[in-house]
Design an enzyme around this catalytic site. Sequence first.
Site, PDB file in Angstrom:
ATOM      1  N   TYR A   1       0.814  -1.220   0.000  1.00  0.00           N
ATOM      2  CA  TYR A   1       0.000   0.000   0.000  1.00  0.00           C
ATOM      3  C   TYR A   1       0.854   1.280   0.000  1.00  0.00           C
ATOM      4  CZ  TYR A   1      -4.069  -2.910   1.186  1.00  0.00           C
ATOM      5  OH  TYR A   1      -5.060  -3.846   1.169  1.00  0.00           O
TER       6      TYR A   1
ATOM      7  N   LYS B   1       3.310 -15.405   2.585  1.00  0.00           N
ATOM      8  CA  LYS B   1       3.250 -16.152   1.322  1.00  0.00           C
ATOM      9  C   LYS B   1       4.707 -16.486   0.947  1.00  0.00           C
ATOM     10  CE  LYS B   1       0.901 -17.672  -2.276  1.00  0.00           C
ATOM     11  NZ  LYS B   1       0.087 -18.885  -2.179  1.00  0.00           N
TER      12      LYS B   1
ATOM     13  N   ASP C   1      -3.188 -18.072   1.735  1.00  0.00           N
ATOM     14  CA  ASP C   1      -4.325 -18.732   1.078  1.00  0.00           C
ATOM     15  C   ASP C   1      -4.907 -19.817   1.976  1.00  0.00           C
ATOM     16  OD1 ASP C   1      -1.810 -19.792   0.673  1.00  0.00           O
ATOM     17  OD2 ASP C   1      -2.235 -20.614  -1.300  1.00  0.00           O
TER      18      ASP C   1
ATOM     19  N   ASP D   1      -5.554  -6.732   5.871  1.00  0.00           N
ATOM     20  CA  ASP D   1      -6.743  -6.001   5.438  1.00  0.00           C
ATOM     21  C   ASP D   1      -7.853  -7.009   5.098  1.00  0.00           C
ATOM     22  OD1 ASP D   1      -8.441  -4.094   4.492  1.00  0.00           O
ATOM     23  OD2 ASP D   1      -7.211  -3.453   2.808  1.00  0.00           O
TER      24      ASP D   1
ATOM     25  N   ASP E   1     -11.188  -8.609   7.822  1.00  0.00           N
ATOM     26  CA  ASP E   1     -12.600  -8.526   7.420  1.00  0.00           C
ATOM     27  C   ASP E   1     -13.233  -9.913   7.369  1.00  0.00           C
ATOM     28  OD1 ASP E   1     -12.667  -5.820   7.310  1.00  0.00           O
ATOM     29  OD2 ASP E   1     -13.202  -5.671   5.193  1.00  0.00           O
TER      30      ASP E   1
END
Length: 363
Positions: free
Chosen positions: A140, A190, A222, A246, A250
């Site tokens: 980001y 990852k 994942d 992020d 959620d």
Amino acid sequence: MNKHIVILPGDGIGPEVVAQGLKVLEAAGRRFGASFSTESALMGGAAIDACGDPLPEATVAACKKADAVLLGAVGGPKWDNAPRRPEAGLLGIRKELGLFANLRPATVHPELASLSALRPEAVERGVDILVVRELTGDVYFGEPFGEDVRGGVRHAYNNMIYNENEVRRIARVAFAAARTRGKKLCSVDKANVLVVSRLWRSVVEEAHKEFPDVALSHMYVDNCAMQLIINPAQFDVIVTGNIFGDILSDEAAAVAGSLGMLPSASLSGTAGDGGVGLYEPVHGSAPDIAGQDKANPMATILSVAMMLRLSFGMHDAALAVESAVRDTLRDGWRTGDIAGAGGRAVGCERMGQLITDRLLQSR
Ligand code: NAD
């Protein structure tokens, strides 16, 4: 103990839920022998209306001097076309205070298990997850980023980058949090594909040496996304980078159910090292129910519990507030957003009072 707290009520239901959070904070102080002085400051749409700036200088200065900050929510349709949007205040204060760690618990309360997006079998053992997300780095904010045309084809790129200091400080926050809970930390990355994740993993392992009493595991992002759905009860604390966090925070919120139940903390360090913490419900300003005494104040009240634990080291007081919330649910009291789970309907103010009463009674 005397602590100074800056209150940023904000917009919409923000002032309504913050008023209930303050009631509970005051009661916790009375019961556990602490006094809290508070000062209200402007942010978001309310600040735009008052002085044309979503984050006035005076607010930043007050927050920097505070022991902790309690925020309601900002934004609303009134300011959708304003030259500077209320949400700019939110991003600005996070930056000004150097808040690099975002902590979001996702708890399935047995009384509200039917609100979870998951099957009853997946949540019946109880779910109590804390997602610790790095907030200031990653893809980001990484540079360089941009767009160009290569061989006549439009390209766009961002840069996933972390340095070891950024990883070490978020790992320490997560280990310290795990130490006060189930003593299990799962670091999510990852590393099978990303070189950034390989640095992340090795620095988390180095930080583990400072916290040998916490069990550390690693999981690919994942697989973590899948495991949160299949078996969320396996997790205690999850630590991860900005973009993975992020998404996963959620997802964990959907496991927990209603937005009105989800607290959060953003920290510039661990307790006791002089950092400041900003505490806020995960939900927004809910313009559709603002001013109607319909908001669920529990997310804000549980954010106050996080403040007591993480900024003031008042673990017993934090547990007492969380128990008061649980007792109120167990007694059947519900605001509209969680009424689907049955029970007796009340408004925001009454719900705050019911929780305050239980906090003061359960000695
Ligand atoms: P929202 O979270 O405000 O509302 C989504 C839905 O959940 C609405 O139906 C609302 O009534 C309900 N809801 C939310 N909190 C509730 C509570 N405590 N009790 C009962 N019901 C609750 O999200 P939105 O509608 O997408 O956004 C509204 C405004 O809030 C926008 O301006 C948005 O930018 C802003 N926002 C601010 C924050 C923040 O301040 N941290 C976060 C998200 C959205």
